[in-house]
Design a protein around this motif. Sequence first.
Motif, PDB file in Angstrom:
ATOM      1  N   SER A   1       5.143  10.737 -11.560  1.00  0.00           N
ATOM      2  CA  SER A   1       3.910  11.342 -13.107  1.00  0.00           C
ATOM      3  C   SER A   1       4.487  10.880 -13.885  1.00  0.00           C
ATOM      4  CB  SER A   1       4.902  13.157 -13.418  1.00  0.00           C
ATOM      5  OG  SER A   1       6.056  12.878 -13.790  1.00  0.00           O
ATOM      6  N   SER A   2       3.180  10.812 -14.609  1.00  0.00           N
ATOM      7  CA  SER A   2       3.112   9.585 -16.362  1.00  0.00           C
ATOM      8  C   SER A   2       4.477  10.313 -16.590  1.00  0.00           C
ATOM      9  CB  SER A   2       2.269  10.358 -16.666  1.00  0.00           C
ATOM     10  OG  SER A   2       1.054  10.419 -16.346  1.00  0.00           O
ATOM     11  N   ALA A   3       4.914  10.478 -16.653  1.00  0.00           N
ATOM     12  CA  ALA A   3       6.473  11.323 -17.333  1.00  0.00           C
ATOM     13  C   ALA A   3       7.477  10.315 -16.881  1.00  0.00           C
ATOM     14  CB  ALA A   3       6.995  12.475 -17.675  1.00  0.00           C
ATOM     15  N   GLU A   4       7.743  10.066 -15.519  1.00  0.00           N
ATOM     16  CA  GLU A   4       8.514   9.508 -14.918  1.00  0.00           C
ATOM     17  C   GLU A   4       8.158   8.085 -15.298  1.00  0.00           C
ATOM     18  OE1 GLU A   4      11.854   7.548 -12.537  1.00  0.00           O
ATOM     19  OE2 GLU A   4      10.808   9.772 -13.451  1.00  0.00           O
ATOM     20  N   LEU A   5       6.947   7.428 -14.741  1.00  0.00           N
ATOM     21  CA  LEU A   5       6.717   5.819 -15.708  1.00  0.00           C
ATOM     22  C   LEU A   5       7.287   6.111 -16.308  1.00  0.00           C
ATOM     23  CD1 LEU A   5       3.753   6.433 -13.520  1.00  0.00           C
ATOM     24  CD2 LEU A   5       5.585   4.569 -12.557  1.00  0.00           C
ATOM     25  N   ALA A   6       6.720   6.729 -17.553  1.00  0.00           N
ATOM     26  CA  ALA A   6       7.168   6.712 -18.985  1.00  0.00           C
ATOM     27  C   ALA A   6       8.657   6.135 -18.632  1.00  0.00           C
ATOM     28  CB  ALA A   6       6.318   7.520 -20.089  1.00  0.00           C
ATOM     29  N   LYS A   7       9.351   6.863 -18.537  1.00  0.00           N
ATOM     30  CA  LYS A   7      10.551   6.829 -18.450  1.00  0.00           C
ATOM     31  C   LYS A   7      11.508   5.773 -18.002  1.00  0.00           C
ATOM     32  CE  LYS A   7      15.112   9.627 -16.587  1.00  0.00           C
ATOM     33  NZ  LYS A   7      15.542  11.045 -15.725  1.00  0.00           N
ATOM     34  N   ARG A   8      10.890   5.397 -16.885  1.00  0.00           N
ATOM     35  CA  ARG A   8      11.379   3.100 -16.124  1.00  0.00           C
ATOM     36  C   ARG A   8      10.042   2.724 -17.024  1.00  0.00           C
ATOM     37  NH1 ARG A   8       9.021   4.407 -10.103  1.00  0.00           N
ATOM     38  NH2 ARG A   8       9.957   6.294  -8.859  1.00  0.00           N
ATOM     39  N   MET A   9       9.882   2.674 -18.081  1.00  0.00           N
ATOM     40  CA  MET A   9       8.962   1.920 -18.774  1.00  0.00           C
ATOM     41  C   MET A   9      10.152   1.633 -19.837  1.00  0.00           C
ATOM     42  SD  MET A   9       6.170  -0.151 -18.611  1.00  0.00           S
ATOM     43  CE  MET A   9       5.130  -0.313 -19.794  1.00  0.00           C
ATOM     44  N   THR A  10      11.036   3.037 -20.084  1.00  0.00           N
ATOM     45  CA  THR A  10      11.563   3.009 -21.316  1.00  0.00           C
ATOM     46  C   THR A  10      13.293   2.252 -20.970  1.00  0.00           C
ATOM     47  OG1 THR A  10      10.936   5.008 -22.346  1.00  0.00           O
ATOM     48  CG2 THR A  10      13.045   4.314 -22.623  1.00  0.00           C
ATOM     49  N   THR A  11      13.404   2.743 -19.570  1.00  0.00           N
ATOM     50  CA  THR A  11      14.958   1.695 -19.013  1.00  0.00           C
ATOM     51  C   THR A  11      14.825  -0.069 -19.101  1.00  0.00           C
ATOM     52  OG1 THR A  11      14.966   4.013 -17.974  1.00  0.00           O
ATOM     53  CG2 THR A  11      16.133   2.446 -16.356  1.00  0.00           C
ATOM     54  N   TRP A  12      13.009  -0.496 -18.465  1.00  0.00           N
ATOM     55  CA  TRP A  12      12.723  -1.188 -18.017  1.00  0.00           C
ATOM     56  C   TRP A  12      12.957  -2.713 -19.879  1.00  0.00           C
ATOM     57  CZ3 TRP A  12       8.150  -0.256 -14.818  1.00  0.00           C
ATOM     58  CH2 TRP A  12       8.641   0.142 -14.178  1.00  0.00           C
ATOM     59  N   PHE A  13      12.803  -1.904 -20.361  1.00  0.00           N
ATOM     60  CA  PHE A  13      12.102  -1.804 -21.558  1.00  0.00           C
ATOM     61  C   PHE A  13      13.038  -1.522 -23.029  1.00  0.00           C
ATOM     62  CE2 PHE A  13       8.240  -3.380 -18.983  1.00  0.00           C
ATOM     63  CZ  PHE A  13       8.514  -4.896 -18.867  1.00  0.00           C
ATOM     64  N   PRO A  14      14.448  -1.250 -23.406  1.00  0.00           N
ATOM     65  CA  PRO A  14      14.391  -0.478 -23.930  1.00  0.00           C
ATOM     66  C   PRO A  14      14.355  -0.988 -25.774  1.00  0.00           C
ATOM     67  CG  PRO A  14      16.729  -1.973 -23.234  1.00  0.00           C
ATOM     68  CD  PRO A  14      15.042  -2.079 -21.827  1.00  0.00           C
ATOM     69  N   GLU A  15      13.799  -2.481 -25.398  1.00  0.00           N
ATOM     70  CA  GLU A  15      13.632  -3.180 -27.244  1.00  0.00           C
ATOM     71  C   GLU A  15      12.514  -3.201 -27.732  1.00  0.00           C
ATOM     72  OE1 GLU A  15      14.893  -6.472 -23.248  1.00  0.00           O
ATOM     73  OE2 GLU A  15      13.427  -4.709 -24.314  1.00  0.00           O
TER      74      GLU A  15
ATOM     75  N   ALA B   1       0.802  -1.289   0.157  1.00  0.00           N
ATOM     76  CA  ALA B   1      -0.089   0.041   0.069  1.00  0.00           C
ATOM     77  C   ALA B   1       0.989   1.088  -0.085  1.00  0.00           C
ATOM     78  CB  ALA B   1      -0.887   0.421   1.301  1.00  0.00           C
ATOM     79  N   LYS B   2       1.915   1.121   0.168  1.00  0.00           N
ATOM     80  CA  LYS B   2       2.769   2.432   0.581  1.00  0.00           C
ATOM     81  C   LYS B   2       3.815   2.419  -0.792  1.00  0.00           C
ATOM     82  CE  LYS B   2       6.504   4.046   3.128  1.00  0.00           C
ATOM     83  NZ  LYS B   2       7.756   3.832   4.386  1.00  0.00           N
ATOM     84  N   LYS B   3       4.556   1.327  -1.139  1.00  0.00           N
ATOM     85  CA  LYS B   3       4.433   1.384  -2.102  1.00  0.00           C
ATOM     86  C   LYS B   3       3.402   2.265  -3.456  1.00  0.00           C
ATOM     87  CE  LYS B   3       7.943  -1.972  -2.257  1.00  0.00           C
ATOM     88  NZ  LYS B   3       8.664  -3.207  -2.863  1.00  0.00           N
ATOM     89  N   ALA B   4       2.469   1.323  -3.257  1.00  0.00           N
ATOM     90  CA  ALA B   4       0.817   2.378  -4.248  1.00  0.00           C
ATOM     91  C   ALA B   4       1.266   3.429  -4.572  1.00  0.00           C
ATOM     92  CB  ALA B   4      -0.411   1.464  -4.101  1.00  0.00           C
ATOM     93  N   LYS B   5       0.759   4.051  -2.574  1.00  0.00           N
ATOM     94  CA  LYS B   5       0.479   5.398  -2.686  1.00  0.00           C
ATOM     95  C   LYS B   5       1.855   6.706  -3.425  1.00  0.00           C
ATOM     96  CE  LYS B   5       0.137   8.585   1.218  1.00  0.00           C
ATOM     97  NZ  LYS B   5      -0.214   9.098   2.401  1.00  0.00           N
ATOM     98  N   GLY B   6       3.028   6.248  -3.392  1.00  0.00           N
ATOM     99  CA  GLY B   6       4.103   6.510  -3.607  1.00  0.00           C
ATOM    100  C   GLY B   6       4.074   6.510  -5.814  1.00  0.00           C
ATOM    101  N   LYS B   7       3.578   5.567  -5.974  1.00  0.00           N
ATOM    102  CA  LYS B   7       3.361   5.590  -7.320  1.00  0.00           C
ATOM    103  C   LYS B   7       2.712   6.390  -7.905  1.00  0.00           C
ATOM    104  CE  LYS B   7       5.146   0.625  -8.090  1.00  0.00           C
ATOM    105  NZ  LYS B   7       4.560  -1.057  -9.467  1.00  0.00           N
ATOM    106  N   ALA B   8       0.964   6.831  -7.025  1.00  0.00           N
ATOM    107  CA  ALA B   8       0.093   7.236  -7.556  1.00  0.00           C
ATOM    108  C   ALA B   8       0.308   8.832  -7.428  1.00  0.00           C
ATOM    109  CB  ALA B   8      -0.651   7.701  -6.265  1.00  0.00           C
TER     110      ALA B   8
END
Length: 325
Positions: free
Chosen positions: A37-51, A27-34
Amino acid sequence: MKPLTLLALALFTSLAIAQQPDAAKTAKKAKGKAKTSSAELAKRMTTWFPEFDHTPDIVYKTVGDQKLQLDLLTPKGLKSEAAPLLVYIHGGGWGGGDRYRCSRPDVSGVFKRCAAAGILCATIEYRLNSPTATAFDSAIDCKDALRFLVKNAKQYRIDPERIGTIGGSAGGHLSLVTALGDPKDFPGDPALAGFDPKSLRCEVAHYPATDFTDVKLAERFVGSNRAVLMFGGPADQKADVIRLLSPVHLIKKDSTPVLCFHGDKDTVLSVENARRLFSKGNEIGADIQYIEVKDGNHGFSSQGTPTIDEIVAKASDFVIEKLTK
């Protein structure tokens, strides 16, 4: 808020914590994720999946004031204008989690192999279990996400006849319901009506729930007041909904091919869930495979046999074979 609703919410919260020892941490992690920003999450996705090339925050439908979104991952350099698609449905006890759980090793490893095989991947969100949304609503949302992708297949370079699903825990359950459930039983957004995939090519389920009709197996869901939140009312009044949410009763001889993994030391969702689905599938002649993970727990966080790497390899081979042939 009405007292009865408050009571139901309190009961749901206490049961969820009892199910998952690390619920407070989650729950604590979920709260932090909320707050991320969308830009940060998009950046993480790009890092996780560079392919992949990443298309974030695609709104597939709106319910009230809630915009339900998905992210699409397109293999870099993809030449096909109609490529296969694998859709990930996240877990989290039907009341938590988010679509960024695709970074889990048992999912991200499959995504990476899909990229090499020219398969697009999507990760979706759905309404989480609450006093205003049941697990049945979650299943409808998952169906609608696929309907949206089929409706917009040309825009996103998707082959609507080569789609598969994958998920774990509650997501494993919802991915099974999405793949096996009759679309007519899960009507959703009228704007997406008529766009169900003609068929799904494959479904991979990790440690899912499969049978809510068995009170002993699903006691924590149907044998308590949590049923009000999960199914929209007491279990004895929601038998039809409970059956529609039980993959054991959805699988047919001509159903989507299924590959299921479940740990024999799972204390959150008993391994009997997968054993029962496999037994039913075998009995009726369905295309189903089951791999039991010796010493595997819920989430495969403990060292089991087969290992995570071996699970990824087997799941990837299954998905690639079914989606590219």
